[in-house]
Design an enzyme around this catalytic site. Sequence first.
Site, PDB file in Angstrom:
ATOM      1  N   SER A 173       0.628  -1.102  -0.058  1.00 31.30           N
ATOM      2  CA  SER A 173      -0.420   0.262  -0.240  1.00 31.30           C
ATOM      3  C   SER A 173       0.855   1.226   0.236  1.00 31.30           C
ATOM      4  CB  SER A 173      -1.017  -0.007   1.109  1.00 31.30           C
ATOM      5  OG  SER A 173      -1.600   1.052   0.998  1.00 31.30           O
ATOM      6  N   HIS A 200      -3.216  -1.077  -3.064  1.00 34.04           N
ATOM      7  CA  HIS A 200      -4.747  -0.163  -2.819  1.00 34.04           C
ATOM      8  C   HIS A 200      -4.017   1.749  -4.049  1.00 34.04           C
ATOM      9  CE1 HIS A 200      -4.736  -1.804   1.658  1.00 34.04           C
ATOM     10  NE2 HIS A 200      -5.210  -2.487   0.145  1.00 34.04           N
ATOM     11  N   ASP A 296      -4.288  -4.340   6.757  1.00 30.40           N
ATOM     12  CA  ASP A 296      -4.809  -6.029   5.172  1.00 30.40           C
ATOM     13  C   ASP A 296      -4.152  -6.420   4.848  1.00 30.40           C
ATOM     14  OD1 ASP A 296      -7.034  -6.519   2.995  1.00 30.40           O
ATOM     15  OD2 ASP A 296      -6.449  -4.464   2.048  1.00 30.40           O
TER      16      ASP A 296
END
Length: 353
Positions: A173, A200, A296
């Site tokens: 990310s 992301h 995540d």
Amino acid sequence: MIKVLIADDSALMRKMLKQILESDPEIQVVGAARDGEDVVIKAREYRPDVVTMDVNMPKQDGITALQYIVNEEICPVLMVSSLTQEGAMTTFEALELGAFDFVGKPGGTVSSSSDMKKVAAEIINKIRAAAQLKNRVVKRERLARGQRQPVVKKKAPPRPGREVTKAVAMGISTGGPKMIYEVVPLIPPDINAALFLVQHMPPNFTPAYVKRLNEACQIEVIEARAGIKVEPGVLYVGSGGRHLNLVKNTAGDVIIRLSSKPDHLFIPSVSVMMESVLKVFSNRTIGVLMTGMGNDGADSMVNIRQAGGITIAESEESAIVFGMPGDAIKRGGAEIVVPIWNIAREIIRAVNR
């Protein structure tokens, strides 16, 4: 107190960014610039902790201004980009030139107060992450550039029909669009595994991201599309706004499926992808979790390890943000912990076990 300098030719955007940033009591906007020349002058004078940089500005564009700030080692630069294909291409150019990361411009595609809060939180979180790294970003970037291998042209395209026996499921990310170049370009084209990556990012950014990554890699890099048959030696990148899932058809082929259920904070979600890969490949799954905020993928790393797969987490030494890999380590989901410049080596070893 984190000192931020805003650069944008739009008075409305400067005002909006100032309001967002100063909603955090630990952030102070020390100045604003309306063009590239102005931001370089003010960055030298104010010595901020972070600069937010628009790309398209008069007199001197954001790309040129970025290079001055990076070369003079003033502070990290966070690009603030329009969520368009053109904006994406320029943003990835900025990342290659040393920008810390990027965020989409507030407004435009934001359709509700909850969306606006999410955008504001992302901007503030990335400003905080950039500020924490002010004194060590330059050192890491020098090291990364020094260790980066020359781009090797693809030796051969993947051979259709080869059976996929192993899978590498990677999640990344904050800081990922730049730091992923320390990993995937080093993967050889004959690797006997299919690779999956969730980063992301906004939907319109994925094609540009995939294009630039493919140009830098020995393996083929493509955007994951519904119905594609998975082949070894190919990296499938999750599309912004769609979860990446795998299924097996009646012939035993592994097929990509996409969904957009709003059941996770991030779409695509690292966890959704990893759980789907694990369901298909079981103990032949290799999980890799790198820099990023939040958690995540952390639970999925635990699940992969418990199923007999191999898990690799980026160490705090190199992580732009240690949230995701750090959480996986705390939960016992990381068998191997190494800095990002050693992750490709560990992936190759894991596939060859």
